[in-house]
Design a protein around this motif. Structure first.
Motif, PDB file in Angstrom:
ATOM      1  N   ALA A  79       0.832  -1.204   0.000  1.00 58.30           N
ATOM      2  CA  ALA A  79       0.000   0.000   0.000  1.00 58.30           C
ATOM      3  C   ALA A  79       0.865   1.251   0.000  1.00 58.30           C
ATOM      4  O   ALA A  79       0.596   2.222  -0.721  1.00 58.30           O
ATOM      5  N   LEU A  80       1.938   1.238   0.804  1.00 60.47           N
ATOM      6  CA  LEU A  80       2.848   2.375   0.851  1.00 60.47           C
ATOM      7  C   LEU A  80       3.498   2.607  -0.504  1.00 60.47           C
ATOM      8  O   LEU A  80       3.618   3.742  -0.969  1.00 60.47           O
ATOM      9  N   ARG A  81       3.892   1.511  -1.150  1.00 55.74           N
ATOM     10  CA  ARG A  81       4.579   1.639  -2.434  1.00 55.74           C
ATOM     11  C   ARG A  81       3.692   2.322  -3.473  1.00 55.74           C
ATOM     12  O   ARG A  81       4.152   3.160  -4.255  1.00 55.74           O
ATOM     13  N   GLU A  82       2.394   1.994  -3.463  1.00 57.33           N
ATOM     14  CA  GLU A  82       1.472   2.626  -4.403  1.00 57.33           C
ATOM     15  C   GLU A  82       1.368   4.125  -4.145  1.00 57.33           C
ATOM     16  O   GLU A  82       1.358   4.935  -5.078  1.00 57.33           O
ATOM     17  N   ALA A  83       1.302   4.528  -2.872  1.00 66.16           N
ATOM     18  CA  ALA A  83       1.220   5.953  -2.535  1.00 66.16           C
ATOM     19  C   ALA A  83       2.507   6.669  -2.932  1.00 66.16           C
ATOM     20  O   ALA A  83       2.475   7.804  -3.431  1.00 66.16           O
ATOM     21  N   LEU A  84       3.650   6.013  -2.731  1.00 66.47           N
ATOM     22  CA  LEU A  84       4.929   6.634  -3.088  1.00 66.47           C
ATOM     23  C   LEU A  84       5.054   6.838  -4.598  1.00 66.47           C
ATOM     24  O   LEU A  84       5.639   7.826  -5.057  1.00 66.47           O
ATOM     25  N   ILE A  85       4.501   5.918  -5.365  1.00 62.62           N
ATOM     26  CA  ILE A  85       4.510   6.081  -6.820  1.00 62.62           C
ATOM     27  C   ILE A  85       3.728   7.332  -7.211  1.00 62.62           C
ATOM     28  O   ILE A  85       4.174   8.138  -8.051  1.00 62.62           O
ATOM     29  N   LEU A  86       2.564   7.534  -6.591  1.00 62.98           N
ATOM     30  CA  LEU A  86       1.761   8.721  -6.887  1.00 62.98           C
ATOM     31  C   LEU A  86       2.481  10.000  -6.463  1.00 62.98           C
ATOM     32  O   LEU A  86       2.444  11.018  -7.175  1.00 62.98           O
ATOM     33  N   LEU A  87       3.138   9.962  -5.306  1.00 62.07           N
ATOM     34  CA  LEU A  87       3.875  11.143  -4.836  1.00 62.07           C
ATOM     35  C   LEU A  87       5.005  11.496  -5.794  1.00 62.07           C
ATOM     36  O   LEU A  87       5.269  12.681  -6.060  1.00 62.07           O
ATOM     37  N   GLN A  88       5.671  10.478  -6.329  1.00 67.58           N
ATOM     38  CA  GLN A  88       6.734  10.733  -7.294  1.00 67.58           C
ATOM     39  C   GLN A  88       6.156  11.314  -8.581  1.00 67.58           C
ATOM     40  O   GLN A  88       6.684  12.282  -9.134  1.00 67.58           O
ATOM     41  N   GLU A  89       5.044  10.733  -9.069  1.00 64.54           N
ATOM     42  CA  GLU A  89       4.428  11.216 -10.304  1.00 64.54           C
ATOM     43  C   GLU A  89       4.010  12.676 -10.189  1.00 64.54           C
ATOM     44  O   GLU A  89       4.093  13.436 -11.152  1.00 64.54           O
ATOM     45  N   ASP A  90       3.561  13.082  -8.997  1.00 57.52           N
ATOM     46  CA  ASP A  90       3.071  14.447  -8.803  1.00 57.52           C
ATOM     47  C   ASP A  90       4.173  15.426  -8.416  1.00 57.52           C
ATOM     48  O   ASP A  90       3.895  16.603  -8.145  1.00 57.52           O
ATOM     49  N   GLY A  91       5.417  14.952  -8.349  1.00 56.46           N
ATOM     50  CA  GLY A  91       6.525  15.854  -8.063  1.00 56.46           C
ATOM     51  C   GLY A  91       6.710  16.194  -6.603  1.00 56.46           C
ATOM     52  O   GLY A  91       7.467  17.105  -6.271  1.00 56.46           O
ATOM     53  N   VAL A  92       6.010  15.482  -5.702  1.00 51.92           N
ATOM     54  CA  VAL A  92       6.168  15.745  -4.265  1.00 51.92           C
ATOM     55  C   VAL A  92       7.509  15.200  -3.778  1.00 51.92           C
ATOM     56  O   VAL A  92       8.167  15.801  -2.932  1.00 51.92           O
ATOM     57  N   ILE A  93       7.888  14.040  -4.300  1.00 55.07           N
ATOM     58  CA  ILE A  93       9.187  13.450  -3.955  1.00 55.07           C
ATOM     59  C   ILE A  93       9.939  13.118  -5.237  1.00 55.07           C
ATOM     60  O   ILE A  93       9.342  13.006  -6.313  1.00 55.07           O
ATOM     61  N   THR A  94      11.232  12.983  -5.098  1.00 51.03           N
ATOM     62  CA  THR A  94      12.090  12.551  -6.197  1.00 51.03           C
ATOM     63  C   THR A  94      12.765  11.254  -5.793  1.00 51.03           C
ATOM     64  O   THR A  94      13.285  11.144  -4.679  1.00 51.03           O
TER      65      THR A  94
END
Length: 245
Positions: A49-64
């Motif tokens: 579940a965390l991995r899916e959220a991290l993918i979205l955060l990366q796509e939206d530019g929140v994290i690199t």
């Protein structure tokens, strides 16, 4: 009967929890997020579940996400992307990106090059191959070809000399050309593929690593000057592409 309020998907709820933690300073901008097991434990969620959220955060530019570095919280809005023509080393990381020249040669054009540059089959053109590393991690393989020197000189007499001088420097061909402040324009296409054996060896990745391949043609008015390929493997920094109407 009151209408039911639509429920957010669990991954969206988790996404917003992490964003809120960033706003509160739990994970301040510029910091590296904890490793997946630790972060999942802190948030009380499963690693998938965390991995899916991290993918979205990366796509939206929140994290690199950078290979060998981890997941870093972005300190400022995403950089300008392909809506502005600029060298790939600037798009990927600015001062944090380093170009490592691999090949600086003169060769006959391939069929691919002749599709994009108006050159005769047996002429000689410049070919450059480079690796762009971001924070020490190989992140992009660059292959560039340019029009013959006489065609370059017809556009600007300084172009052949500028490329000759830049060949010994850690920069891409497009970087050398943009330094002349010509009225450049570019067209690009994106393809999803895999690295393959040779590109994988150059980037230190498996041949079946997913890759985004960008093919770009740079022109001055109606005269094509450069044809380039940029191979960006999974884990490379994102390049924003903005659209408007």
């Amino acid at each position: 009967m009151a209408a039911r309020r639509p429920q957010r998907r669990p991954v969206v709820e988790l996404y917003e929890r992490i964003v809120e933690a960033i706003r509160r300073g739990t994970y301040p901008p510029g910091s590296t997020l904890p490793a997946e097991p630790e972060l999942a434990g802190d948030l009380g969620v499963s690693r998938p579940a965390l991995r899916e959220a991290l993918i979205l955060l990366q796509e939206d530019g929140v994290i690199t996400v950078r290979r060998g570095v981890g997941r870093t919280v972005n300190a400022r809005p995403a950089r300008r992307g392909f809506e502005r023509l600029q060298p790939v080393e600037q798009l990927l990381g600015g001062d944090g990106a380093v170009v490592r020249p691999l090949v600086r040669a003169v060769e006959e054009p391939t069929d691919l090059v002749m599709q994009h540059l108006p050159v005769p089959a047996r002429c000689e053109i410049r070919f450059w191959e480079s690796v762009v590393a971001v924070d020490g991690v190989p992140s992009c393989l660059v292959e560039e070809w340019c029009a013959p020197d006489d065609a370059l000189a017809a556009v600007d007499p300084a172009l052949p000399g500028a490329l000759t001088a830049a060949a010994a420097q850690p920069r891409t061909m497009l970087h050398a050309v943009t330094a002349l402040h010509l009225p450049l324009s570019g067209t690009s296409s994106l393809t999803a593929t895999v690295l393959g054996r040779r590109r994988g060896e150059v980037l230190g990745r498996s041949p079946d690593t997913p890759v985004v391949l960008i093919t770009q043609v740079v022109s001055v008015e109606s005269a094509p000057l450069i044809a380039a390929k940029y191979a960006l493997p999974s884990g490379a920094p994102g390049i924003p592409v903005r659209q408007s109407r």
